[in-house]
Design an enzyme around this catalytic site. Structure first.
Site, PDB file in Angstrom:
ATOM      1  N   ASP A  18       0.856  -1.169   0.000  1.00 34.99           N
ATOM      2  CA  ASP A  18       0.000   0.000   0.000  1.00 34.99           C
ATOM      3  C   ASP A  18       0.905   1.236   0.000  1.00 34.99           C
ATOM      4  OD1 ASP A  18      -2.323   1.561   0.248  1.00 34.99           O
ATOM      5  OD2 ASP A  18      -2.169   1.569   2.428  1.00 34.99           O
ATOM      6  N   ASP A  20      -0.070   5.152   1.048  1.00 33.61           N
ATOM      7  CA  ASP A  20      -0.262   5.987   2.235  1.00 33.61           C
ATOM      8  C   ASP A  20      -0.232   5.155   3.510  1.00 33.61           C
ATOM      9  OD1 ASP A  20      -0.404   8.422   1.025  1.00 33.61           O
ATOM     10  OD2 ASP A  20      -2.575   8.553   0.990  1.00 33.61           O
ATOM     11  N   ARG A 132     -11.779   9.893 -10.303  1.00 33.63           N
ATOM     12  CA  ARG A 132     -10.602   9.211 -10.826  1.00 33.63           C
ATOM     13  C   ARG A 132     -11.050   8.254 -11.916  1.00 33.63           C
ATOM     14  NH1 ARG A 132      -8.237   7.773  -4.771  1.00 33.63           N
ATOM     15  NH2 ARG A 132      -7.958   9.954  -4.099  1.00 33.63           N
ATOM     16  N   ARG A 143     -10.291  17.341   0.264  1.00 28.38           N
ATOM     17  CA  ARG A 143      -8.919  16.882   0.088  1.00 28.38           C
ATOM     18  C   ARG A 143      -7.897  18.022   0.120  1.00 28.38           C
ATOM     19  NH1 ARG A 143      -8.229  11.766  -0.873  1.00 28.38           N
ATOM     20  NH2 ARG A 143      -6.100  12.181  -1.618  1.00 28.38           N
ATOM     21  N   ARG A 150      -6.025  17.301   8.504  1.00 30.73           N
ATOM     22  CA  ARG A 150      -6.352  15.891   8.261  1.00 30.73           C
ATOM     23  C   ARG A 150      -6.289  15.092   9.563  1.00 30.73           C
ATOM     24  NH1 ARG A 150      -5.089  13.626   2.817  1.00 30.73           N
ATOM     25  NH2 ARG A 150      -5.240  15.342   1.331  1.00 30.73           N
TER      26      ARG A 150
END
Length: 230
Positions: A18, A20, A132, A143, A150
């Site tokens: 992965d 992030d 996307r 975002r 965040r």
């Protein structure tokens, strides 16, 4: 038998990561130590990344000394594998819009934006819906939030369950759309056709003959399927 393209690897295994929270901190750049570890690992096994973000964002995080990640990983899977690369060459891709259709997509997004507008949360920024190629990413805070914002939202969400409640509403409202709503990361959740989660990346390697495939990631959720020792 493993593809001849990987005949130089002593172990016939594929190791996927992965992005992030695993290869990098959320939306931050890769560190030198990680790149060196990956290069050493690549001498032994085949490696790849699997991220939910588009390739532009993943490349921003994994770019190292001018080298694009699709060039120092054997496989690169953006948007859960809907955009895919093998040894620097692009593979066949898929489209969320082709699957859902413009009419249903507009109905879904209109509902999402109305829901977010009515949410009472401490702060909101921008880019609440990001389209996307193979999915839609939805973020109640937006975002455009800073790293500090965040983290604050993540803590607030853990206490109040905002994303989980949002996902529950969408699952009920759009039960006939054939979609998965997958919570992940700090501030958002992904929406994609059933079966288009990170396991989708396996479709690109199922004929390669790997003895083992391993996936490393930082988070799992009840509504989310991930690869693990498949």
């Amino acid at each position: 038998m493993v593809s001849s393209a990987f005949a130089d690897r002593p172990q016939k295994k594929l190791v996927l990561f992965d992005v992030d929270g695993t290869l990098t901190l959320a939306r931050q750049g890769v560190k030198k130590e990680m790149v060196e570890t990956l290069r050493d690992l690549r001498k032994k096994v085949v490696i790849g990344f699997v991220g939910g973000s588009d390739l532009v964002k993943i490349s921003e995080q994994l770019l190292w000394e001018g080298t694009n990640p699709v060039d120092y990983f054997d496989y690169g899977f953006a948007e859960n594998g809907l955009t895919a690369y093998k040894l620097g060459k692009k593979l066949e891709s898929q489209s969320f819009i082709k699957f859902l259709g413009e009419g249903k997509y507009k109905t879904l997004i209109n509902f999402v934006l109305h829901y977010i507008a009515d949410m009472d949360i401490p702060i909101k920024r921008g880019t609440f819906v990001e389209f996307r190629n193979g999915m839609v990413n939805i973020s109640p805070i937006g975002r455009n939030a800073t790293i500090a914002e965040r983290l604050e939202f993540q803590a607030y969400d853990q206490e109040h369950g905002l994303r989980a409640a949002f996902v529950k509403v969408l699952q009920e409202k759009f039960a006939d759309y054939g979609l998965t709503f997958s919570i992940g990361g700090q501030i958002s959740f992904d929406v994609f056709p059933n079966g288009w989660d990170k396991t989708y990346a396996l479709r690109h390697v199922e004929d390669e003959g790997f003895e083992e495939i391993h996936f490393f990631g930082d988070k799992t959720y009840k509504a989310r399927i991930i690869l693990t020792d498949l």
